[in-house]
Scaffold this motif. Structure first.
Motif, mmCIF file in Angstrom:
data_model
loop_
_atom_site.group_PDB
_atom_site.id
_atom_site.type_symbol
_atom_site.label_atom_id
_atom_site.label_comp_id
_atom_site.label_asym_id
_atom_site.label_seq_id
_atom_site.Cartn_x
_atom_site.Cartn_y
_atom_site.Cartn_z
ATOM 1 N N LEU A 6 -15.351 2.271 -11.344
ATOM 2 C CA LEU A 6 -14.042 2.123 -10.709
ATOM 3 C C LEU A 6 -12.933 2.093 -11.754
ATOM 4 C CD1 LEU A 6 -14.483 -0.519 -7.844
ATOM 5 C CD2 LEU A 6 -14.035 1.930 -7.607
ATOM 6 N N LEU A 7 -13.175 1.367 -12.842
ATOM 7 C CA LEU A 7 -12.181 1.278 -13.905
ATOM 8 C C LEU A 7 -11.973 2.638 -14.565
ATOM 9 C CD1 LEU A 7 -10.314 -0.531 -15.573
ATOM 10 C CD2 LEU A 7 -12.264 -1.027 -17.069
ATOM 11 N N SER A 8 -13.071 3.344 -14.803
ATOM 12 C CA SER A 8 -12.983 4.674 -15.401
ATOM 13 C C SER A 8 -12.189 5.629 -14.505
ATOM 14 C CB SER A 8 -14.396 5.230 -15.635
ATOM 15 O OG SER A 8 -14.353 6.475 -16.281
ATOM 16 N N ALA A 9 -12.420 5.533 -13.196
ATOM 17 C CA ALA A 9 -11.659 6.368 -12.259
ATOM 18 C C ALA A 9 -10.189 5.977 -12.269
ATOM 19 C CB ALA A 9 -12.242 6.229 -10.853
ATOM 20 N N GLU B 96 0.830 -1.207 0.000
ATOM 21 C CA GLU B 96 0.000 0.000 0.000
ATOM 22 C C GLU B 96 0.865 1.258 0.000
ATOM 23 O OE1 GLU B 96 -4.119 1.523 2.064
ATOM 24 O OE2 GLU B 96 -3.120 -0.275 2.810
ATOM 25 N N ILE B 97 1.918 1.243 0.798
ATOM 26 C CA ILE B 97 2.828 2.394 0.853
ATOM 27 C C ILE B 97 3.632 2.504 -0.442
ATOM 28 C CG2 ILE B 97 4.833 3.385 2.039
ATOM 29 C CD1 ILE B 97 3.810 1.913 4.589
ATOM 30 N N GLU B 98 4.123 1.367 -0.909
ATOM 31 C CA GLU B 98 4.985 1.351 -2.095
ATOM 32 C C GLU B 98 4.240 1.828 -3.340
ATOM 33 O OE1 GLU B 98 8.902 0.262 -3.684
ATOM 34 O OE2 GLU B 98 8.111 0.601 -1.669
ATOM 35 N N VAL B 99 3.012 1.332 -3.545
ATOM 36 C CA VAL B 99 2.275 1.705 -4.759
ATOM 37 C C VAL B 99 1.855 3.168 -4.717
ATOM 38 C CG1 VAL B 99 -0.102 1.125 -4.054
ATOM 39 C CG2 VAL B 99 0.600 0.829 -6.429
ATOM 40 N N GLU B 100 1.648 3.693 -3.527
ATOM 41 C CA GLU B 100 1.310 5.109 -3.404
ATOM 42 C C GLU B 100 2.478 5.974 -3.873
ATOM 43 O OE1 GLU B 100 -0.382 8.250 -0.067
ATOM 44 O OE2 GLU B 100 -0.206 6.124 0.410
ATOM 45 N N GLN B 101 3.687 5.494 -3.660
ATOM 46 C CA GLN B 101 4.876 6.265 -4.033
ATOM 47 C C GLN B 101 5.341 6.005 -5.460
ATOM 48 O OE1 GLN B 101 7.885 5.588 -1.050
ATOM 49 N NE2 GLN B 101 6.698 6.535 0.575
ATOM 50 N N THR B 102 5.141 4.775 -5.936
ATOM 51 C CA THR B 102 5.688 4.423 -7.255
ATOM 52 C C THR B 102 4.650 4.327 -8.366
ATOM 53 O OG1 THR B 102 5.430 2.024 -6.972
ATOM 54 C CG2 THR B 102 7.442 3.025 -6.085
ATOM 55 N N GLY B 103 3.376 4.094 -7.997
ATOM 56 C CA GLY B 103 2.357 3.821 -9.001
ATOM 57 C C GLY B 103 2.394 2.358 -9.404
ATOM 58 N N TYR B 104 1.383 1.934 -10.161
ATOM 59 C CA TYR B 104 1.266 0.529 -10.533
ATOM 60 C C TYR B 104 2.435 0.053 -11.388
ATOM 61 C CZ TYR B 104 -0.432 -3.696 -12.811
ATOM 62 O OH TYR B 104 -0.538 -4.966 -13.308
ATOM 63 N N ALA B 105 2.782 0.813 -12.427
ATOM 64 C CA ALA B 105 3.780 0.361 -13.400
ATOM 65 C C ALA B 105 5.135 0.074 -12.757
ATOM 66 C CB ALA B 105 3.929 1.385 -14.521
ATOM 67 N N SER C 176 -5.263 7.211 -0.738
ATOM 68 C CA SER C 176 -4.589 7.544 -1.987
ATOM 69 C C SER C 176 -5.307 6.983 -3.206
ATOM 70 C CB SER C 176 -3.161 6.999 -1.961
ATOM 71 O OG SER C 176 -2.575 7.121 -3.229
ATOM 72 N N PRO C 177 -5.587 7.820 -4.226
ATOM 73 C CA PRO C 177 -6.168 7.337 -5.479
ATOM 74 C C PRO C 177 -5.239 6.344 -6.182
ATOM 75 C CG PRO C 177 -6.292 9.742 -5.368
ATOM 76 C CD PRO C 177 -5.415 9.278 -4.227
ATOM 77 N N GLU C 178 -3.931 6.495 -5.968
ATOM 78 C CA GLU C 178 -2.967 5.590 -6.598
ATOM 79 C C GLU C 178 -3.194 4.148 -6.171
ATOM 80 O OE1 GLU C 178 -0.777 5.735 -8.857
ATOM 81 O OE2 GLU C 178 -0.398 7.857 -9.185
ATOM 82 N N VAL C 179 -3.528 3.961 -4.904
ATOM 83 C CA VAL C 179 -3.698 2.608 -4.377
ATOM 84 C C VAL C 179 -4.898 1.929 -5.012
ATOM 85 C CG1 VAL C 179 -4.154 1.237 -2.305
ATOM 86 C CG2 VAL C 179 -2.547 3.147 -2.200
ATOM 87 N N ILE C 180 -6.056 2.595 -4.991
ATOM 88 C CA ILE C 180 -7.257 1.973 -5.528
ATOM 89 C C ILE C 180 -7.161 1.805 -7.043
ATOM 90 C CG2 ILE C 180 -8.597 4.099 -5.792
ATOM 91 C CD1 ILE C 180 -9.910 0.698 -4.549
ATOM 92 N N ALA C 181 -6.490 2.756 -7.723
ATOM 93 C CA ALA C 181 -6.310 2.634 -9.174
ATOM 94 C C ALA C 181 -5.454 1.415 -9.496
ATOM 95 C CB ALA C 181 -5.665 3.900 -9.731
#
Length: 199
Positions: A167-170, A28-37, A110-115
């Motif tokens: 959710l996917l659109s967001a 959760e912390i890592e993806v918030e900082q780096t994003g999915y990719a 964070s929107p990054e996490v749910i995305a």
């Protein structure tokens, strides 16, 4: 068994729970900082203070890890009150809207996490499919329970699809995650109004 004591790959002993939780918290912390990719199992394991090989004994990929994270967020959302005792005074649209807004809790933070979690659900990884099914069934169950005696399978099917589509659109940046509940409620009102017009 509590969701804290299993993953889709294996049942966990009490001693193993801590490691799995460390990985989920680190993800959760890592993806918030780096994003999915840029997210990697190696990076998550390092942040959790564990070896990469240990991380892979619990989760087969970052998609599996993120799918588990989303499932735990959904499972942690308290049951909507009108699911326990259908409120006869409330309309079908009102009862279903309550469920949608309660599920909106998963987008807090964070929107990054749910995305990233939403993107992970699209993975072809075989360990993700059971999570995708579990999430879909849980959301459908909540909505069907809220519909009470007025159960309408087709309406529930369309509403669940609308919810996941939003959710996917967001996740793709076409709307804010915080706007998902209101969007789905608007769609629900259109559906129920259209159904009334056909009577």
């Amino acid at each position: 068994m509590s969701i804290a004591y299993e993953t889709t790959r294996r049942r966990l002993t009490v001693r193993q729970v801590e490691a799995a939780e460390q990985l989920l918290n680190a993800a959760e912390i890592e993806v918030e900082q780096t994003g999915y990719a840029a997210l990697s199992m190696r990076g998550v394991a390092r942040r959790a203070g564990l070896a990469s090989a240990t991380a892979y004994t619990y989760f087969s990929s970052k998609d599996h890890l993120l799918g588990e994270l989303l499932w735990r967020r959904i499972a942690a959302v308290p049951e909507t009150k009108n699911e326990q005792s259908t409120d006869a005074a409330a309309s079908l649209a009102e009862r279903l809207s309550r469920v949608v807004y309660d599920l909106g809790e998963i987008t807090n933070g964070s929107p990054e996490v749910i995305a990233a979690c939403t993107q992970a659900l699209l993975s072809s990884n075989p360990d993700v499919k059971p999570l995708r099914d579990r999430i879909g069934l849980d959301i459908r169950r909540r909505m069907a329970a809220a519909s009470g005696d007025q159960r309408d399978k087709h309406l529930i099917d369309v509403l669940v699809t609308t919810y996941f589509g939003a959710l996917l659109s967001a996740g793709m940046g076409h709307m804010k995650h915080s706007d998902v509940p209101a969007f789905v409620e608007s769609a629900l009102l259109l559906m129920t109004e259209s159904r009334e017009d056909l009577k």
